[in-house]
Design a protein around this motif. Structure first.
Motif, short mmCIF file in Angstrom:
data_model
loop_
_atom_site.label_atom_id
_atom_site.label_comp_id
_atom_site.label_asym_id
_atom_site.label_seq_id
_atom_site.Cartn_x
_atom_site.Cartn_y
_atom_site.Cartn_z
N VAL A 362 18.96 36.68 -9.77
CA VAL A 362 18.13 35.77 -10.56
C VAL A 362 17.00 36.52 -11.24
CG1 VAL A 362 16.70 33.71 -10.44
CG2 VAL A 362 18.72 33.91 -8.98
N SER A 363 16.42 37.46 -10.53
CA SER A 363 15.23 38.12 -11.05
C SER A 363 15.50 38.97 -12.28
CB SER A 363 14.62 39.00 -9.96
OG SER A 363 15.53 40.01 -9.57
N SER A 364 16.76 39.46 -12.45
CA SER A 364 17.05 40.34 -13.58
C SER A 364 17.44 39.59 -14.84
CB SER A 364 18.17 41.30 -13.20
OG SER A 364 19.35 40.58 -12.94
N SER A 365 17.77 38.32 -14.72
CA SER A 365 18.29 37.60 -15.88
C SER A 365 17.39 36.48 -16.36
CB SER A 365 19.67 37.03 -15.55
OG SER A 365 19.60 36.14 -14.46
N THR A 366 16.52 36.04 -15.52
CA THR A 366 15.69 34.92 -15.92
C THR A 366 14.23 35.21 -15.63
OG1 THR A 366 15.94 33.86 -13.77
CG2 THR A 366 17.54 33.29 -15.46
N MET A 367 13.39 34.44 -16.27
CA MET A 367 11.96 34.53 -16.03
C MET A 367 11.56 33.42 -15.07
SD MET A 367 10.85 35.01 -20.00
CE MET A 367 9.10 34.93 -19.66
N THR A 368 10.46 33.66 -14.38
CA THR A 368 9.96 32.61 -13.51
C THR A 368 9.45 31.45 -14.34
OG1 THR A 368 7.75 33.58 -13.47
CG2 THR A 368 9.29 34.32 -11.78
N LEU A 369 9.34 30.29 -13.70
CA LEU A 369 8.90 29.09 -14.41
C LEU A 369 7.52 29.29 -15.03
CD1 LEU A 369 9.46 26.14 -15.09
CD2 LEU A 369 8.42 25.51 -12.90
N GLN A 370 6.67 30.01 -14.33
CA GLN A 370 5.32 30.26 -14.84
C GLN A 370 5.36 30.98 -16.17
OE1 GLN A 370 2.59 32.28 -12.08
NE2 GLN A 370 2.28 33.82 -13.64
N TRP A 371 6.15 32.06 -16.27
CA TRP A 371 6.17 32.85 -17.50
C TRP A 371 7.03 32.19 -18.57
CZ3 TRP A 371 2.45 35.95 -18.28
CH2 TRP A 371 1.82 36.57 -17.21
N VAL A 372 8.01 31.38 -18.17
CA VAL A 372 8.74 30.58 -19.16
C VAL A 372 7.78 29.63 -19.87
CG1 VAL A 372 10.46 28.76 -19.43
CG2 VAL A 372 10.99 30.75 -18.05
N ALA A 373 6.87 29.02 -19.09
CA ALA A 373 5.89 28.12 -19.69
C ALA A 373 4.95 28.87 -20.64
CB ALA A 373 5.08 27.43 -18.57
N VAL A 374 4.52 30.08 -20.24
CA VAL A 374 3.63 30.86 -21.10
C VAL A 374 4.35 31.27 -22.38
CG1 VAL A 374 2.25 32.96 -21.27
CG2 VAL A 374 2.27 31.67 -19.15
N ALA A 375 5.62 31.71 -22.25
CA ALA A 375 6.38 32.10 -23.44
C ALA A 375 6.60 30.91 -24.36
CB ALA A 375 7.72 32.70 -23.02
N SER A 376 6.91 29.75 -23.81
CA SER A 376 7.08 28.55 -24.63
C SER A 376 5.77 28.20 -25.35
CB SER A 376 7.52 27.38 -23.75
OG SER A 376 8.73 27.68 -23.08
N PHE A 377 4.66 28.35 -24.64
CA PHE A 377 3.35 28.11 -25.26
C PHE A 377 3.11 29.08 -26.41
CE2 PHE A 377 -1.32 28.70 -25.32
CZ PHE A 377 -1.68 27.39 -25.60
N LEU A 378 3.52 30.36 -26.24
CA LEU A 378 3.35 31.35 -27.30
C LEU A 378 4.18 30.98 -28.53
CD1 LEU A 378 2.41 34.09 -28.40
CD2 LEU A 378 4.30 35.16 -27.16
N TYR A 379 5.43 30.58 -28.32
CA TYR A 379 6.27 30.18 -29.46
C TYR A 379 5.69 28.95 -30.16
CZ TYR A 379 9.77 33.43 -27.70
OH TYR A 379 10.44 34.55 -27.29
N ALA A 380 5.15 28.02 -29.38
CA ALA A 380 4.53 26.84 -29.98
C ALA A 380 3.32 27.24 -30.83
CB ALA A 380 4.12 25.85 -28.89
N GLU A 381 2.53 28.19 -30.34
CA GLU A 381 1.38 28.67 -31.11
C GLU A 381 1.83 29.32 -32.42
OE1 GLU A 381 -2.04 29.97 -27.96
OE2 GLU A 381 -0.29 31.24 -28.10
N ILE A 382 2.85 30.17 -32.34
CA ILE A 382 3.35 30.83 -33.56
C ILE A 382 3.83 29.79 -34.57
CG2 ILE A 382 5.15 32.37 -34.46
CD1 ILE A 382 5.00 33.88 -31.81
N GLY A 383 4.59 28.80 -34.11
CA GLY A 383 5.09 27.76 -35.01
C GLY A 383 3.96 26.97 -35.65
N PHE A 384 2.91 26.66 -34.88
CA PHE A 384 1.81 25.89 -35.43
C PHE A 384 1.00 26.70 -36.43
CE2 PHE A 384 -2.31 23.51 -34.95
CZ PHE A 384 -1.83 22.32 -35.51
#
Length: 607
Positions: A362-384
């Motif tokens: 799991v650790s090599s293919s996915t991100m933890t929920l915490q960093w998935v949330a941060v990455a999603s927040f970053l993409y939302a910022e870029i889009g806005f």
């Protein structure tokens, strides 16, 4: 110590008091509910633990129920020396339970220190320190009814706020024949406060029997410190051993060999998966990162755990072969639990089914929920940000959007939410920096290291993941600040554009009025020139018209003057232009007066 004390295949009992020798500190594994069971006791004995306690057992339930005996007490030939801890509120219950376990253990311990509310409500645990006569009677009953002379009786207590009451309790049980006393150096209502070693020292000085200290023992340095400070005869560790079962052997952190031993022992004894997994969570706590903990904590089977340990730490587990039943001897032959043996076989079959199919890492293919949330927040910022930069949406239109009632309702929470998100992103950013620094140093581990063949690649993978998290959190924090500044600038630009538009309209109106006055003045000049050539009658008619026109112009001039005065107040930016228009108007007025004077002179001449 185990081999000298008790040979495998023997149930011979020895006096536990002989363990306490002058200058020697006995190292004891504390009773821990759900944790200090047979498998864990077998593990800590491999790492210099001299005496083990079972988890606390309710004496009355132990006497009533065969199922309780099956679940709560299991042992074997090599599980010695062993003390069974009971919780009791009647002397006869404790004595009867001690008689039952006496052939299979070296002593019993009365729990007088459990601070949990349910235990104290039932009359167990720490409430007994307020009943010294009852505790004294329990000790006497056990000593009188257990036939084995070497069978030990001990108690584990907490301290009173009044030190004299604690010393009085200890002296009374000493007089009743207690073997030793374990003192947890905190009061009943204390949980994580510092241990009162001074109280333990006073208790030791007032007794002639061994005293064992308990509380905040997490390393051999703590053992030496407590021994020098209090002069106690033994130390008892609980959480320290859970985090590092090899602590008594001198290890500062859990060695990988200890983890391997735990897996072997747990599978061999059929330890339930929940208990097996929880022990590993404690053991790996100090040597794993937060992200690794989150991944490991969600594993749901022994095969998944074993594959995870193989992949991340290079622990090659041996195939477990079930021990002969004659070698594994539980409490009595009747108490051999078929459920436990079937659990071992079931888990072994599950392991065999999964041994050729690697658990997806799991650790090599996915991100933890915490960093998935941060990455999603970053993409939302870029889009806005991109949306704000669209050229066909003007700042004034954005201002209308920002002035919606919805934003007015949440405006009071905006600053608080903005600061909260900044704090969260800063914390994550520094956590990512810590992870990068942690994995940037390989500590001399190379690709050809024989003991840890895949550790080099593992560290590089961890370093890459930490750097990725650093970039995500850093850019998220940067764009969050940029986004706030962009919204502020767009609002100010839209406001300035609105003000400029209003000023432009007012300036255009003033210019139109000035042009109209100039045209009218030209017409007056032409009329004056025509008046010189025309007859008196025609001149009189024109003069009357001119007088009317002058009156009308005066009225309009008055209105214009008032408008210009207002424009001076409202528009400082066009003050010079207004002054010019006023001066031009004055000049026109003078010319008009001169013209009027000429007309009047001409009239007089005509008269």
């Amino acid at each position: 110590m185990n081999g000298e004390y008790l040979s495998t295949g023997s149930w011979q009992q020895r006096c536990l008091v002989d363990l306490f020798q002058p200058g020697h500190v006995v190292k004891i594994c504390a009773p821990m509910v759900r944790y200090s069971k047979l498998a864990f006791r077998s593990l800590v004995r491999k790492y210099d633990c001299e005496l083990c306690f079972t988890p606390m057992i309710i004496a009355s339930a132990f006497l009533r129920s065969g199922k309780a005996r099956d679940n709560e007490f299991t042992t074997n030939y090599v599980d010695r020396p062993l003390v069974v801890q009971f919780a009791a509120n009647h002397a006869q219950d404790l004595a009867d339970a001690a008689c039952i376990v006496s052939p299979f253990a070296d002593g019993v311990d009365l729990n007088c220190g459990c601070p949990q509310r349910w235990a104290m409500a039932e009359g167990y645990g720490a409430c007994l320190i307020n009943k010294p006569e009852l505790v004294q009677d329990m000790v006497r009953q056990v000593k009188n009814q257990v036939e084995c002379p070497n069978f030990s009786v001990s108690i584990k207590i907490r301290i009173h706020k009044d030190l004299a009451r604690t010393v009085d309790l200890c002296r009374k049980v000493e007089a009743a024949g207690i073997s030793w006393i374990t003192v947890h150096g905190r009061a009943t209502e204390e949980r994580h406060q510092p241990v009162h070693y001074d109280t333990i020292k006073i208790i030791k000085e007032n007794l002639n029997i061994p005293v064992v200290a308990n509380g905040d023992v997490r390393s051999n340095k703590d053992i030496d410190f407590v021994h020098q400070l209090t002069g106690i005869d033994g130390v008892m560790a609980a959480r320290g051993l859970l985090a590092n079962p090899a602590m008594f052997a001198g290890y500062e952190e859990t060695p990988l060999q200890c983890v391997r031993d735990w897996v072997d022992i747990a599978l061999e004894y059929g330890t339930p998966y929940t208990c097996f997994h929880h022990h590993l969570m404690y053991m790996l706590e100090r040597i794993t990162s937060k992200q690794e903990k989150k991944i490991f904590n969600v594993l749901s089977s022994m095969s998944a755990v074993i594959d995870y340990l193989n992949d991340n730490y290079g622990l090659r587990m041996r195939m477990i072969v079930l021990r002969d039943e004659a070698e594994f001897t539980p409490f009595t032959a009747r108490w051999v639990c078929a459920r436990r043996r079937s659990a071992v076989r079931s888990e072994r079959c599950r392991f065999l089914r999964h041994c050729w199919k690697r658990f997806q890492k799991v650790s090599s293919s996915t991100m933890t929920l915490q960093w998935v949330a941060v990455a999603s927040f970053l993409y939302a910022e870029i889009g806005f940000v991109l949306f704000l930069c669209l050229p066909f949406i003007s700042p004034r239109r954005w201002l209308k959007i920002f002035n919606f009632r919805l934003w007015e309702k949440i405006a009071s929470y905006w600053n608080r939410a903005f600061l909260t998100i900044i704090i969260v992103l800063v914390v994550l950013f520094f956590d990512a920096i810590r992870e990068v620094r942690k994995y940037s140093v390989n500590n001399g581990i190379g690709k050809n290291e024989k003991l840890l063949p895949n550790m080099y690649d593992h560290l590089n993978m961890k370093l890459f993941r930490a750097q990725r998290n650093l970039y995500i959190s850093g850019f998220s924090l940067f764009l969050w600040l940029v986004l706030r500044r962009m919204i502020t600038l767009i609002s100010e630009l839209a406001t300035a554009m609105g003000e400029n538009q209003a000023l432009k309209v007012q300036t255009d109106n003033t210019n139109d009025a000035a042009k109209r006055y100039m045209v009218e003045n030209e017409e007056l000049k032409k009329a004056l020139r025509r008046g010189k050539d025309d007859g008196n009658k025609k001149l009189e008619e024109e003069n009357e018209q001119l007088i009317k026109e002058i009156e009308r112009l005066k009225a309009e001039l008055k209105k214009t003057t008032e408008a210009l005065e207002k424009s001076k107040i409202e528009m400082n930016s066009i003050k010079k232009q207004s002054d010019g228009l006023t001066r031009e108007y004055d000049r026109l007025l003078q010319e008009h007066e001169k013209t009027q004077g000429l007309v009047d002179t001409h009239d007089k001449k005509e008269e």
